[in-house]
Design a protein around this motif. Structure first.
Motif, PDB file in Angstrom:
ATOM      1  N   MET A  55     -11.357  10.170   1.074  1.00 48.32           N
ATOM      2  CA  MET A  55     -10.091  10.482   1.740  1.00 48.32           C
ATOM      3  C   MET A  55      -9.815   9.528   2.893  1.00 48.32           C
ATOM      4  O   MET A  55      -8.657   9.237   3.190  1.00 48.32           O
ATOM      5  CB  MET A  55     -10.093  11.937   2.220  1.00 48.32           C
ATOM      6  CG  MET A  55     -10.116  12.965   1.099  1.00 48.32           C
ATOM      7  SD  MET A  55      -8.832  12.710  -0.170  1.00 48.32           S
ATOM      8  CE  MET A  55      -7.336  12.926   0.781  1.00 48.32           C
ATOM      9  N   TRP A  56     -10.880   9.026   3.552  1.00 53.72           N
ATOM     10  CA  TRP A  56     -10.693   8.006   4.586  1.00 53.72           C
ATOM     11  C   TRP A  56     -10.111   6.729   3.984  1.00 53.72           C
ATOM     12  O   TRP A  56      -9.510   5.929   4.688  1.00 53.72           O
ATOM     13  CB  TRP A  56     -12.011   7.694   5.281  1.00 53.72           C
ATOM     14  CG  TRP A  56     -12.304   8.596   6.431  1.00 53.72           C
ATOM     15  CD1 TRP A  56     -11.498   9.552   6.986  1.00 53.72           C
ATOM     16  CD2 TRP A  56     -13.510   8.617   7.205  1.00 53.72           C
ATOM     17  NE1 TRP A  56     -12.127  10.164   8.034  1.00 53.72           N
ATOM     18  CE2 TRP A  56     -13.352   9.618   8.190  1.00 53.72           C
ATOM     19  CE3 TRP A  56     -14.701   7.895   7.149  1.00 53.72           C
ATOM     20  CZ2 TRP A  56     -14.353   9.901   9.127  1.00 53.72           C
ATOM     21  CZ3 TRP A  56     -15.698   8.183   8.082  1.00 53.72           C
ATOM     22  CH2 TRP A  56     -15.526   9.175   9.054  1.00 53.72           C
ATOM     23  N   GLY A  57     -10.314   6.533   2.693  1.00 53.85           N
ATOM     24  CA  GLY A  57      -9.707   5.396   2.018  1.00 53.85           C
ATOM     25  C   GLY A  57      -8.260   5.669   1.637  1.00 53.85           C
ATOM     26  O   GLY A  57      -7.387   4.824   1.832  1.00 53.85           O
ATOM     27  N   VAL A  58      -7.998   6.863   1.121  1.00 59.75           N
ATOM     28  CA  VAL A  58      -6.661   7.195   0.627  1.00 59.75           C
ATOM     29  C   VAL A  58      -5.644   7.298   1.768  1.00 59.75           C
ATOM     30  O   VAL A  58      -4.539   6.735   1.686  1.00 59.75           O
ATOM     31  CB  VAL A  58      -6.699   8.518  -0.171  1.00 59.75           C
ATOM     32  CG1 VAL A  58      -5.284   8.989  -0.497  1.00 59.75           C
ATOM     33  CG2 VAL A  58      -7.504   8.335  -1.449  1.00 59.75           C
ATOM     34  N   ALA A  59      -5.999   8.006   2.849  1.00 59.26           N
ATOM     35  CA  ALA A  59      -5.037   8.247   3.929  1.00 59.26           C
ATOM     36  C   ALA A  59      -4.509   6.945   4.554  1.00 59.26           C
ATOM     37  O   ALA A  59      -3.295   6.792   4.711  1.00 59.26           O
ATOM     38  CB  ALA A  59      -5.650   9.161   4.986  1.00 59.26           C
ATOM     39  N   PRO A  60      -5.370   5.977   4.922  1.00 58.41           N
ATOM     40  CA  PRO A  60      -4.823   4.730   5.480  1.00 58.41           C
ATOM     41  C   PRO A  60      -3.944   3.958   4.497  1.00 58.41           C
ATOM     42  O   PRO A  60      -3.020   3.255   4.921  1.00 58.41           O
ATOM     43  CB  PRO A  60      -6.073   3.914   5.834  1.00 58.41           C
ATOM     44  CG  PRO A  60      -7.133   4.926   6.053  1.00 58.41           C
ATOM     45  CD  PRO A  60      -6.834   5.992   5.032  1.00 58.41           C
ATOM     46  N   LEU A  61      -4.218   4.084   3.201  1.00 60.01           N
ATOM     47  CA  LEU A  61      -3.379   3.379   2.231  1.00 60.01           C
ATOM     48  C   LEU A  61      -1.990   3.998   2.167  1.00 60.01           C
ATOM     49  O   LEU A  61      -0.988   3.289   1.982  1.00 60.01           O
ATOM     50  CB  LEU A  61      -4.049   3.367   0.857  1.00 60.01           C
ATOM     51  CG  LEU A  61      -5.348   2.548   0.786  1.00 60.01           C
ATOM     52  CD1 LEU A  61      -5.924   2.576  -0.624  1.00 60.01           C
ATOM     53  CD2 LEU A  61      -5.134   1.113   1.243  1.00 60.01           C
ATOM     54  N   ILE A  62      -1.904   5.319   2.345  1.00 58.96           N
ATOM     55  CA  ILE A  62      -0.587   5.969   2.449  1.00 58.96           C
ATOM     56  C   ILE A  62       0.108   5.473   3.712  1.00 58.96           C
ATOM     57  O   ILE A  62       1.299   5.142   3.712  1.00 58.96           O
ATOM     58  CB  ILE A  62      -0.723   7.504   2.465  1.00 58.96           C
ATOM     59  CG1 ILE A  62      -1.276   8.012   1.124  1.00 58.96           C
ATOM     60  CG2 ILE A  62       0.631   8.165   2.759  1.00 58.96           C
ATOM     61  CD1 ILE A  62      -1.639   9.484   1.119  1.00 58.96           C
ATOM     62  N   SER A  65      -8.540  -0.810   6.668  1.00 59.13           N
ATOM     63  CA  SER A  65      -9.166   0.458   7.068  1.00 59.13           C
ATOM     64  C   SER A  65      -9.193   1.460   5.928  1.00 59.13           C
ATOM     65  O   SER A  65      -9.929   2.446   5.981  1.00 59.13           O
ATOM     66  CB  SER A  65      -8.414   1.058   8.271  1.00 59.13           C
ATOM     67  OG  SER A  65      -8.534   0.228   9.392  1.00 59.13           O
ATOM     68  N   GLY A  66      -8.379   1.218   4.902  1.00 58.14           N
ATOM     69  CA  GLY A  66      -8.421   2.053   3.703  1.00 58.14           C
ATOM     70  C   GLY A  66      -9.349   1.496   2.646  1.00 58.14           C
ATOM     71  O   GLY A  66     -10.083   2.246   1.992  1.00 58.14           O
ATOM     72  N   ILE A  67      -9.353   0.172   2.487  1.00 62.83           N
ATOM     73  CA  ILE A  67     -10.198  -0.460   1.471  1.00 62.83           C
ATOM     74  C   ILE A  67     -11.685  -0.283   1.802  1.00 62.83           C
ATOM     75  O   ILE A  67     -12.503   0.002   0.925  1.00 62.83           O
ATOM     76  CB  ILE A  67      -9.852  -1.964   1.343  1.00 62.83           C
ATOM     77  CG1 ILE A  67      -8.443  -2.130   0.764  1.00 62.83           C
ATOM     78  CG2 ILE A  67     -10.875  -2.699   0.484  1.00 62.83           C
ATOM     79  CD1 ILE A  67      -8.263  -1.551  -0.625  1.00 62.83           C
ATOM     80  N   GLY A  68     -12.030  -0.438   3.088  1.00 59.01           N
ATOM     81  CA  GLY A  68     -13.433  -0.322   3.508  1.00 59.01           C
ATOM     82  C   GLY A  68     -14.084   0.994   3.088  1.00 59.01           C
ATOM     83  O   GLY A  68     -15.136   0.993   2.437  1.00 59.01           O
ATOM     84  N   PRO A  69     -13.477   2.140   3.430  1.00 56.51           N
ATOM     85  CA  PRO A  69     -14.071   3.412   3.011  1.00 56.51           C
ATOM     86  C   PRO A  69     -14.190   3.579   1.498  1.00 56.51           C
ATOM     87  O   PRO A  69     -15.127   4.219   1.017  1.00 56.51           O
ATOM     88  CB  PRO A  69     -13.105   4.449   3.601  1.00 56.51           C
ATOM     89  CG  PRO A  69     -12.551   3.781   4.804  1.00 56.51           C
ATOM     90  CD  PRO A  69     -12.390   2.340   4.390  1.00 56.51           C
ATOM     91  N   LEU A  70     -13.254   3.005   0.751  1.00 54.43           N
ATOM     92  CA  LEU A  70     -13.357   3.092  -0.709  1.00 54.43           C
ATOM     93  C   LEU A  70     -14.543   2.283  -1.230  1.00 54.43           C
ATOM     94  O   LEU A  70     -15.184   2.668  -2.208  1.00 54.43           O
ATOM     95  CB  LEU A  70     -12.053   2.622  -1.363  1.00 54.43           C
ATOM     96  CG  LEU A  70     -10.842   3.526  -1.128  1.00 54.43           C
ATOM     97  CD1 LEU A  70      -9.603   2.951  -1.801  1.00 54.43           C
ATOM     98  CD2 LEU A  70     -11.102   4.952  -1.617  1.00 54.43           C
ATOM     99  N   ILE A  71     -14.867   1.181  -0.541  1.00 48.73           N
ATOM    100  CA  ILE A  71     -16.057   0.401  -0.898  1.00 48.73           C
ATOM    101  C   ILE A  71     -17.315   1.226  -0.604  1.00 48.73           C
ATOM    102  O   ILE A  71     -18.256   1.263  -1.394  1.00 48.73           O
ATOM    103  CB  ILE A  71     -16.084  -0.943  -0.138  1.00 48.73           C
ATOM    104  CG1 ILE A  71     -14.929  -1.842  -0.602  1.00 48.73           C
ATOM    105  CG2 ILE A  71     -17.420  -1.652  -0.339  1.00 48.73           C
ATOM    106  CD1 ILE A  71     -14.750  -3.097   0.226  1.00 48.73           C
TER     107      ILE A  71
END
Length: 199
Positions: A39-46, A66-72
């Motif tokens: 969710m830390w990845g999804v929220a910044p991408l929104i 800040s969204g890509i990093g958490p998804l990694i």
């Protein structure tokens, strides 16, 4: 305010923060909560989409990273048997808030609405990790959050528009990193102090 192109430096530093956490995860030194990191990845991408729609400019790159990093980190967590996936009320709240952000944005065409809901969603998703960092600081990687403070600070300084859409999310991320850093190192210092007293 600093020249906007410094956002590239912030993005590189943000990537370095991600890599420190990924390495710690792969070595089994951290226990990432997959729900939080996803969710830390999804929220910044929104939030990134809202900033693009709001014409924020190049500083949007910082929020995107800040969204890509958490998804990694989320992806790397599957190589760590200590990582865990827990669905709690906060996770559902986060998902609902993120969806509300998209609906609110669609209905009102107001980027501030989307940013507000995604900040709330990001915070709700982060609560399990905030609590874990406070109670079990050894389960988190402090350097990630120290580097995160620097990268988001650069992101804040690169913002050229004095608007809520431009400043809110990156400022929230800077404060979030600062709290996590405090939680991790406070716990470790207290533990070291107890060990010295027990000797």
């Amino acid at each position: 305010m600093i020249p906007e192109y410094f956002v590239y430096l912030g993005a590189i530093i943000n990537l370095a923060a991600t890599l420190t956490y990924v390495l710690a995860t792969l070595r089994g030194k951290t226990r990432p909560n997959r729900v939080t990191w996803f969710m830390w990845g999804v929220a910044p991408l929104i939030g990134t989409a809202a900033q693009i729609a709001g014409g924020v400019g190049l500083s949007t790159l910082m929020l995107f990273m800040s969204g890509i990093g958490p998804l990694i980190v989320f992806a790397s967590s599957f190589a760590n048997k200590n990582a865990y996936w827990q669905t709690r009320n906060g996770d559902y709240i986060c998902g609902i808030l993120s969806i509300c952000g998209l609906i609110g944005w669609y209905l009102t065409r107001n980027q501030d609405v989307a940013i507000g809901f995604t900040i709330a969603g990001d915070f709700a998703a982060g609560l399990p990790t905030f609590i874990k960092s406070w109670r079990h600081p050894e389960s988190e990687n402090g350097p990630t959050y120290i580097i995160g403070i620097f990268s988001t600070s650069i992101g804040v300084l690169c913002v050229q528009q004095p608007t809520f859409t431009a400043y809110a999310f990156i400022s929230y991320l800077m404060i979030s990193n600062a709290f996590l850093c405090f939680a991790v190192y406070r716990g470790r210092l207290l533990r070291q102090a107890r060990l010295r007293l027990s000797k």
